[in-house]
Scaffold this motif. Structure first.
Motif, PDB file in Angstrom:
ATOM      1  N   THR A  22      -4.044  32.243  12.559  1.00 18.08           N
ATOM      2  CA  THR A  22      -4.234  32.826  13.774  1.00 18.08           C
ATOM      3  C   THR A  22      -3.761  32.079  14.878  1.00 18.08           C
ATOM      4  OG1 THR A  22      -6.490  31.950  13.305  1.00 18.08           O
ATOM      5  CG2 THR A  22      -5.885  34.178  12.783  1.00 18.08           C
ATOM      6  N   ALA A  23      -3.461  30.789  14.675  1.00 17.07           N
ATOM      7  CA  ALA A  23      -3.137  29.982  15.610  1.00 17.07           C
ATOM      8  C   ALA A  23      -1.733  30.316  16.147  1.00 17.07           C
ATOM      9  CB  ALA A  23      -3.094  28.342  15.196  1.00 17.07           C
ATOM     10  N   GLY A  24      -1.030  30.901  15.550  1.00 15.90           N
ATOM     11  CA  GLY A  24       0.356  31.283  15.866  1.00 15.90           C
ATOM     12  C   GLY A  24       1.411  30.550  15.335  1.00 15.90           C
ATOM     13  N   HIS A  25       2.809  30.659  15.711  1.00 14.16           N
ATOM     14  CA  HIS A  25       3.898  30.149  15.031  1.00 14.16           C
ATOM     15  C   HIS A  25       4.239  28.928  15.931  1.00 14.16           C
ATOM     16  CE1 HIS A  25       4.103  33.073  11.920  1.00 14.16           C
ATOM     17  NE2 HIS A  25       4.166  33.962  12.780  1.00 14.16           N
ATOM     18  N   ASN A  26       4.231  28.980  17.063  1.00 11.20           N
ATOM     19  CA  ASN A  26       4.763  27.897  17.958  1.00 11.20           C
ATOM     20  C   ASN A  26       3.678  27.076  18.484  1.00 11.20           C
ATOM     21  OD1 ASN A  26       7.015  26.736  19.303  1.00 11.20           O
ATOM     22  ND2 ASN A  26       6.719  27.751  21.161  1.00 11.20           N
ATOM     23  N   VAL A  27       2.571  26.472  17.715  1.00 10.47           N
ATOM     24  CA  VAL A  27       1.533  25.911  18.291  1.00 10.47           C
ATOM     25  C   VAL A  27       1.699  24.288  17.856  1.00 10.47           C
ATOM     26  CG1 VAL A  27       0.265  26.105  15.995  1.00 10.47           C
ATOM     27  CG2 VAL A  27      -1.131  25.783  17.886  1.00 10.47           C
ATOM     28  N   PHE A  28       1.027  23.550  18.611  1.00 11.60           N
ATOM     29  CA  PHE A  28       1.340  22.069  18.506  1.00 11.60           C
ATOM     30  C   PHE A  28       0.257  21.490  17.460  1.00 11.60           C
ATOM     31  CE2 PHE A  28       3.148  23.118  22.550  1.00 11.60           C
ATOM     32  CZ  PHE A  28       4.525  22.398  22.570  1.00 11.60           C
ATOM     33  N   VAL A  29      -0.354  22.320  16.944  1.00  6.08           N
ATOM     34  CA  VAL A  29      -1.483  21.696  16.104  1.00  6.08           C
ATOM     35  C   VAL A  29      -0.940  21.923  14.549  1.00  6.08           C
ATOM     36  CG1 VAL A  29      -3.698  21.693  15.237  1.00  6.08           C
ATOM     37  CG2 VAL A  29      -3.249  21.890  17.822  1.00  6.08           C
ATOM     38  N   THR A  30      -1.137  20.914  13.844  1.00 10.77           N
ATOM     39  CA  THR A  30      -0.364  20.963  12.210  1.00 10.77           C
ATOM     40  C   THR A  30      -1.632  20.850  11.364  1.00 10.77           C
ATOM     41  OG1 THR A  30       1.174  20.256  10.805  1.00 10.77           O
ATOM     42  CG2 THR A  30      -0.209  18.427  12.007  1.00 10.77           C
ATOM     43  N   GLY A  31      -2.894  20.320  12.058  1.00 13.01           N
ATOM     44  CA  GLY A  31      -3.838  20.340  10.993  1.00 13.01           C
ATOM     45  C   GLY A  31      -5.200  20.157  11.891  1.00 13.01           C
ATOM     46  N   ILE A  32      -6.461  20.216  11.080  1.00 11.17           N
ATOM     47  CA  ILE A  32      -7.685  19.898  11.829  1.00 11.17           C
ATOM     48  C   ILE A  32      -8.530  19.141  10.722  1.00 11.17           C
ATOM     49  CG2 ILE A  32      -7.447  22.048  13.426  1.00 11.17           C
ATOM     50  CD1 ILE A  32      -9.460  23.540  11.408  1.00 11.17           C
ATOM     51  N   THR A  33      -9.415  18.608  11.446  1.00 13.28           N
ATOM     52  CA  THR A  33     -10.635  17.895  10.515  1.00 13.28           C
ATOM     53  C   THR A  33     -11.957  17.999  11.523  1.00 13.28           C
ATOM     54  OG1 THR A  33     -11.256  16.161   9.303  1.00 13.28           O
ATOM     55  CG2 THR A  33     -10.124  15.712  11.390  1.00 13.28           C
ATOM     56  N   ARG A  34     -13.038  17.422  10.769  1.00 13.63           N
ATOM     57  CA  ARG A  34     -14.268  17.542  11.638  1.00 13.63           C
ATOM     58  C   ARG A  34     -14.794  16.293  11.471  1.00 13.63           C
ATOM     59  NH1 ARG A  34     -13.305  22.418   9.409  1.00 13.63           N
ATOM     60  NH2 ARG A  34     -13.896  24.289  10.342  1.00 13.63           N
ATOM     61  N   HIS A  35     -15.395  15.891  12.821  1.00 12.63           N
ATOM     62  CA  HIS A  35     -16.028  14.356  12.812  1.00 12.63           C
ATOM     63  C   HIS A  35     -17.262  14.671  13.787  1.00 12.63           C
ATOM     64  CE1 HIS A  35     -16.193  10.081  13.008  1.00 12.63           C
ATOM     65  NE2 HIS A  35     -16.324  10.271  14.376  1.00 12.63           N
ATOM     66  N   ASP A  36     -18.390  14.261  13.408  1.00  9.89           N
ATOM     67  CA  ASP A  36     -19.665  14.329  14.232  1.00  9.89           C
ATOM     68  C   ASP A  36     -19.739  15.794  14.851  1.00  9.89           C
ATOM     69  OD1 ASP A  36     -20.051  11.700  13.893  1.00  9.89           O
ATOM     70  OD2 ASP A  36     -19.412  10.931  15.908  1.00  9.89           O
ATOM     71  N   ASP A  37     -19.667  16.864  13.889  1.00 11.94           N
ATOM     72  CA  ASP A  37     -19.837  18.174  14.347  1.00 11.94           C
ATOM     73  C   ASP A  37     -18.807  18.745  15.372  1.00 11.94           C
ATOM     74  OD1 ASP A  37     -21.981  18.443  12.377  1.00 11.94           O
ATOM     75  OD2 ASP A  37     -23.224  17.758  13.928  1.00 11.94           O
ATOM     76  N   LYS A  38     -17.674  17.921  15.371  1.00  9.85           N
ATOM     77  CA  LYS A  38     -16.723  18.575  16.272  1.00  9.85           C
ATOM     78  C   LYS A  38     -15.410  18.651  15.669  1.00  9.85           C
ATOM     79  CE  LYS A  38     -18.578  15.971  20.254  1.00  9.85           C
ATOM     80  NZ  LYS A  38     -18.193  15.046  21.370  1.00  9.85           N
TER      81      LYS A  38
END
Length: 208
Positions: A22-38
């Protein structure tokens, strides 16, 4: 320009998830993780560089002889990279010399596809994978491939955007046949041709 670093955290690639579709095709984010509930976002460095330095996206497509092209056309090739711009670079390099391939966005999908293709009698011959990927990184993908009798036929080429001898040394330790720094289309195609020659040596001789 980055002026300050607020915090450095340690995590492994298994704790990093692919960016949601849902982030789209031309987004600058390639992955996500979580740290301290963020939620922590992992930037797609290749895509950022291509926007800042347009020449970064350019690939010098190598010229092949007819014999070299036919040698690669005979192989089942899989490209794996979580970066959209890196996938485009890889695709452009092979499209430019009219070589067919399959492509995956991460190591988990690649491993599943390789097992499916092998089960259907179409094993992957050449695996070209990024090292830094969420879920299952290139080291783990190479290791899983080389330790599975149905997959270890594949010639494995890993590549990384990190210019580090440690990264390249570890790639060999986990079973990769070659390790390259991103991204030179000529170097990649030459590595693939070396892989094709090695695979030809393993073919059983036909006695007439």
């Amino acid at each position: 320009m980055v002026r300050t670093i607020e915090k450095i955290i340690e995590c492994d690639w298994r704790s990093i998830e692919s960016a949601p579709s849902t982030a789209g095709h031309n987004v600058f984010v390639t992955g996500i993780t979580r740290h301290d509930d963020k939620i922590v976002q992992m930037l797609d460095v290749e895509l950022l560089l291509s926007k800042i330095y347009p020449q970064y996206e350019s690939t010098n497509i190598p010229m092949l002889t007819d014999i070299e092209r036919e040698r690669l056309k005979a192989l089942s090739i899989l490209l794996v990279d979580d970066s959209s711009i890196a996938r485009k670079q890889l695709s452009d390099a092979l499209d430019g010399i009219n070589i067919s391939y399959q492509i995956c966005k991460n190591g988990l999908d690649a491993l599943e596809l390789m097992r499916s293709e092998a089960a259907n009698g179409r094993p992957i011959d050449l695996l070209v994978s990024d090292i830094e990927m969420p879920g299952l990184d290139g080291y783990e993908l190479a290791f899983e491939t080389q330790n599975d009798n149905s997959l270890n036929h594949a010639y494995c080429i890993l590549h990384t955007s990190l210019s580090s001898e440690i990264c390249l040394d570890r790639a060999h330790q986990v079973g990769a046949h070659e390790a390259l720094e991103k991204f030179n289309a000529g170097d990649l195609v030459q590595a693939m041709l070396r892989g094709a020659k090695e695979l030809e040596k393993k073919k059983p001789e036909v006695i007439e």
